[in-house]
Write a protein that holds these residues in place. Structure first.
Motif, PDB file in Angstrom:
ATOM      1  N   GLN A  74      -2.885   3.962  -2.663  1.00 45.88           N
ATOM      2  CA  GLN A  74      -3.313   3.028  -3.620  1.00 45.88           C
ATOM      3  C   GLN A  74      -2.676   1.684  -3.062  1.00 45.88           C
ATOM      4  O   GLN A  74      -1.605   1.660  -2.602  1.00 45.88           O
ATOM      5  CB  GLN A  74      -2.417   3.322  -5.055  1.00 45.88           C
ATOM      6  N   ASN A  75      -3.830   0.727  -3.303  1.00 50.62           N
ATOM      7  CA  ASN A  75      -3.588  -0.715  -2.885  1.00 50.62           C
ATOM      8  C   ASN A  75      -2.829  -1.454  -4.185  1.00 50.62           C
ATOM      9  O   ASN A  75      -3.838  -1.807  -5.065  1.00 50.62           O
ATOM     10  CB  ASN A  75      -4.682  -1.185  -2.007  1.00 50.62           C
ATOM     11  N   PHE A  76      -1.519  -1.815  -4.274  1.00 56.40           N
ATOM     12  CA  PHE A  76      -1.126  -2.316  -5.529  1.00 56.40           C
ATOM     13  C   PHE A  76      -1.587  -3.585  -5.677  1.00 56.40           C
ATOM     14  O   PHE A  76      -1.345  -4.153  -6.760  1.00 56.40           O
ATOM     15  CB  PHE A  76       0.439  -2.236  -5.351  1.00 56.40           C
ATOM     16  N   GLU A  77      -2.134  -4.379  -4.425  1.00 52.59           N
ATOM     17  CA  GLU A  77      -2.489  -5.872  -4.652  1.00 52.59           C
ATOM     18  C   GLU A  77      -3.822  -5.863  -5.735  1.00 52.59           C
ATOM     19  O   GLU A  77      -3.921  -6.724  -6.386  1.00 52.59           O
ATOM     20  CB  GLU A  77      -3.187  -6.400  -3.415  1.00 52.59           C
ATOM     21  N   HIS A  78      -4.514  -4.696  -5.844  1.00 54.21           N
ATOM     22  CA  HIS A  78      -5.441  -4.863  -6.721  1.00 54.21           C
ATOM     23  C   HIS A  78      -5.237  -4.191  -7.880  1.00 54.21           C
ATOM     24  O   HIS A  78      -6.374  -3.760  -8.875  1.00 54.21           O
ATOM     25  CB  HIS A  78      -6.697  -4.020  -6.252  1.00 54.21           C
ATOM     26  N   ALA A  79      -4.013  -4.003  -8.342  1.00 49.42           N
ATOM     27  CA  ALA A  79      -3.757  -3.169  -9.519  1.00 49.42           C
ATOM     28  C   ALA A  79      -3.528  -3.955 -10.466  1.00 49.42           C
ATOM     29  O   ALA A  79      -2.758  -5.223 -10.369  1.00 49.42           O
ATOM     30  CB  ALA A  79      -2.590  -2.126  -9.262  1.00 49.42           C
ATOM     31  N   TRP A  80      -3.901  -3.934 -11.647  1.00 53.51           N
ATOM     32  CA  TRP A  80      -3.449  -4.797 -12.871  1.00 53.51           C
ATOM     33  C   TRP A  80      -1.917  -5.197 -12.838  1.00 53.51           C
ATOM     34  O   TRP A  80      -1.522  -6.093 -13.318  1.00 53.51           O
ATOM     35  CB  TRP A  80      -4.231  -4.524 -14.267  1.00 53.51           C
ATOM     36  N   LEU A  81      -1.295  -4.048 -12.801  1.00 54.03           N
ATOM     37  CA  LEU A  81       0.234  -4.129 -12.860  1.00 54.03           C
ATOM     38  C   LEU A  81       0.955  -5.187 -11.868  1.00 54.03           C
ATOM     39  O   LEU A  81       1.874  -5.886 -12.168  1.00 54.03           O
ATOM     40  CB  LEU A  81       0.947  -2.832 -12.684  1.00 54.03           C
ATOM     41  N   GLU A  82       0.226  -5.350 -10.726  1.00 59.54           N
ATOM     42  CA  GLU A  82       0.653  -6.010  -9.748  1.00 59.54           C
ATOM     43  C   GLU A  82       0.719  -7.507 -10.164  1.00 59.54           C
ATOM     44  O   GLU A  82       1.582  -8.474  -9.857  1.00 59.54           O
ATOM     45  CB  GLU A  82       0.023  -5.907  -8.461  1.00 59.54           C
ATOM     46  N   TRP A  83      -0.382  -7.921 -10.974  1.00 55.08           N
ATOM     47  CA  TRP A  83      -0.408  -9.152 -11.594  1.00 55.08           C
ATOM     48  C   TRP A  83       0.740  -9.767 -12.268  1.00 55.08           C
ATOM     49  O   TRP A  83       1.365 -10.729 -12.375  1.00 55.08           O
ATOM     50  CB  TRP A  83      -1.729  -9.434 -12.359  1.00 55.08           C
ATOM     51  N   PHE A  84       1.173  -8.738 -13.194  1.00 50.84           N
ATOM     52  CA  PHE A  84       2.436  -8.977 -14.180  1.00 50.84           C
ATOM     53  C   PHE A  84       3.770  -8.845 -13.266  1.00 50.84           C
ATOM     54  O   PHE A  84       4.432  -9.791 -13.613  1.00 50.84           O
ATOM     55  CB  PHE A  84       2.573  -7.708 -15.236  1.00 50.84           C
ATOM     56  N   ILE A 121       0.977  -1.223   0.093  1.00 48.13           N
ATOM     57  CA  ILE A 121       0.019  -0.065  -0.081  1.00 48.13           C
ATOM     58  C   ILE A 121       0.769   1.582   0.063  1.00 48.13           C
ATOM     59  O   ILE A 121       1.799   1.384   0.879  1.00 48.13           O
ATOM     60  CB  ILE A 121      -0.958   0.037   1.149  1.00 48.13           C
ATOM     61  N   HIS A 122       0.391   2.068  -0.864  1.00 47.09           N
ATOM     62  CA  HIS A 122       1.252   3.448  -1.188  1.00 47.09           C
ATOM     63  C   HIS A 122       0.429   4.582  -0.675  1.00 47.09           C
ATOM     64  O   HIS A 122      -0.789   4.736  -1.103  1.00 47.09           O
ATOM     65  CB  HIS A 122       1.858   3.608  -2.461  1.00 47.09           C
ATOM     66  N   THR A 123       0.817   5.308   0.568  1.00 46.62           N
ATOM     67  CA  THR A 123      -0.302   6.361   0.802  1.00 46.62           C
ATOM     68  C   THR A 123       0.665   7.497   0.780  1.00 46.62           C
ATOM     69  O   THR A 123       1.711   7.600   0.998  1.00 46.62           O
ATOM     70  CB  THR A 123      -0.370   6.477   2.360  1.00 46.62           C
ATOM     71  N   PHE A 124      -0.027   8.439   0.160  1.00 45.71           N
ATOM     72  CA  PHE A 124       0.488  10.025  -0.442  1.00 45.71           C
ATOM     73  C   PHE A 124       0.232  10.969   0.658  1.00 45.71           C
ATOM     74  O   PHE A 124      -0.878  11.111   0.749  1.00 45.71           O
ATOM     75  CB  PHE A 124       0.267  10.271  -1.749  1.00 45.71           C
ATOM     76  N   VAL A 125       1.260  11.616   1.489  1.00 46.40           N
ATOM     77  CA  VAL A 125       1.076  12.582   2.126  1.00 46.40           C
ATOM     78  C   VAL A 125       1.651  13.712   1.784  1.00 46.40           C
ATOM     79  O   VAL A 125       2.717  13.938   1.549  1.00 46.40           O
ATOM     80  CB  VAL A 125       1.841  11.851   3.615  1.00 46.40           C
ATOM     81  N   SER A 126       0.935  14.932   2.061  1.00 46.79           N
ATOM     82  CA  SER A 126       1.471  16.127   1.884  1.00 46.79           C
ATOM     83  C   SER A 126       2.474  16.731   3.085  1.00 46.79           C
ATOM     84  O   SER A 126       2.419  16.393   3.838  1.00 46.79           O
ATOM     85  CB  SER A 126       0.180  17.251   2.281  1.00 46.79           C
ATOM     86  N   GLN A 127       3.711  16.995   2.269  1.00 41.75           N
ATOM     87  CA  GLN A 127       4.555  17.326   3.127  1.00 41.75           C
ATOM     88  C   GLN A 127       4.676  18.531   3.764  1.00 41.75           C
ATOM     89  O   GLN A 127       5.353  18.996   4.757  1.00 41.75           O
ATOM     90  CB  GLN A 127       5.860  17.189   2.196  1.00 41.75           C
TER      91      GLN A 127
END
Length: 353
Positions: free
Chosen positions: A65-75, A50-56
């Motif tokens: 974004q949860n990459f486990e459910h991203a199509w690129l993660e499958w590849f 999981i990538h969490t984007f935080v204002s600096q």
């Protein structure tokens, strides 16, 4: 040098981000520049990346974004472990080693000797398609063999890291990994602020730029800060400063150029395999190199068909003619008018022109 505003605000995104699985830790990427959010990467108990984007500037979460459910993660999983977990990764490593052997054997077969080596670069555009396939296989194989060998050897590292470290230590006569440091176990609310950790690391390596802060994976593990120095062939650098969790006291400074050769080799495995060591140019180059194994495999199948299977089935047609006196068109591979004369290469192999 740009320094993100982190002073004492780290606890807000840390509490709101997904929980981190045991012994995986979390990382905060600081290499985005002034206009980009900080990338806080964690792993959930289920293993989701999981990538969490935080204002600096406000410490507020601006996206996740949860990459486990991203199509690129499958590849990625297909490439890394054949969608089969640890067993697939073990098999993937052996496939990589086999590909390395095939790459070396191709270089040996390409070599024609000191007097004939130039013929290895020949491409007969007016020759038959069979000869053109042969020439293309030779040219592409030679041009990409070293890259394929590099990708294969570095790729197998991810399947057999402990074996690689053992071999690297034996070959170089130096350690391939540094001792694991521990600190007094404390709770996260007793950690030093990220600003104090960043400042201590920056002071330890003044010529470096802080690009990442790695959080402890265990209660008794220290923080580590990653820095990029001029000349590093990696987007976020190869240098680390290990810090005590509660006081930000420096425990170890790891400048890449001062590390044992075995450690350097192990840390180069990832950028050499991903193609990040030369910036955008090597990344684009690796895209084309990635297609080469499939192209060479396809052309190799065609060459085997032309030189072995077609002749074997053709001889079967001739035996049918000798027995019956009638040529069976289903067994014929080519008409008499299409037959091409054969020449013998300097390697002693028959080539259809």
């Amino acid at each position: 040098m740009f320094r993100p505003v982190l002073r004492c605000r780290w606890i807000v995104p840390w509490q709101l981000c997904e929980p981190t699985a045991p012994e995986t830790g979390a990382s905060l990427y600081l290499d985005g520049g002034e206009a980009q959010a900080l990338n806080f990467r964690t792993v959930s108990p289920e293993g989701d990346r999981i990538h969490t984007f935080v204002s600096q500037y406000t410490a507020g979460i601006v996206g996740q974004q949860n990459f486990e459910h991203a199509w690129l993660e499958w590849f990625f999983r297909l490439h890394a472990d054949l969608l089969a977990g640890s067993t697939g990764r073990w098999l993937d490593g052996w496939f990589a080693l086999v590909q390395a052997v095939l790459s070396l054997s191709g270089i040996v077969l390409w070599w024609r000797g000191l007097r004939q080596w130039r013929r290895g670069f020949a491409y007969e555009r007016r020759a038959s398609w069979k000869r053109q396939v042969w020439d293309a296989h030779n040219l592409l194989g030679f041009a990409g063999s070293l890259f394929i060998l590099l990708l294969s050897i570095t790729g197998a590292y991810f399947s057999f890291p402990s074996t690689y470290r053992l071999v690297a230590a034996r070959v170089t006569g130096t350690p391939a990994e540094l001792p694991v440091l521990t600190v007094s176990a404390i709770a996260p609310d007793q950690w030093a602020s990220l600003e104090s950790l960043r400042a201590a690391a920056q002071q330890s390596i003044p010529d470096g730029e802080v690009t990442m802060i790695n959080f402890p994976a265990k209660p008794d593990a220290p923080f580590s800060v990653r820095l990029k120095r001029s000349g590093d062939y990696h987007r976020i650098g190869y240098n680390y400063v290990v810090l005590e969790s509660s006081t930000a006291v420096v425990l170890r400074i790891e400048r890449f150029d001062q590390q044992p050769l075995g450690v350097q080799l192990m840390r180069l495995m990832t950028p050499l395999h991903y193609g990040t060591f030369g910036g955008t140019f090597t990344r684009i180059l690796y895209v084309f190199v990635g297609f080469l194994p499939a192209i060479l495999f396809g052309s190799g199948i065609l060459m085997y068909w032309n030189r072995v299977l077609a002749k074997r089935w053709g001889s079967g047609a001739n035996r049918h003619v000798s027995r019956t006196g009638v040529r069976d068109p289903r067994l014929a591979t080519e008409t008499d008018a299409e037959r091409q004369p054969e020449t013998v290469s300097t390697a002693g192999e028959t080539v259809n022109n």
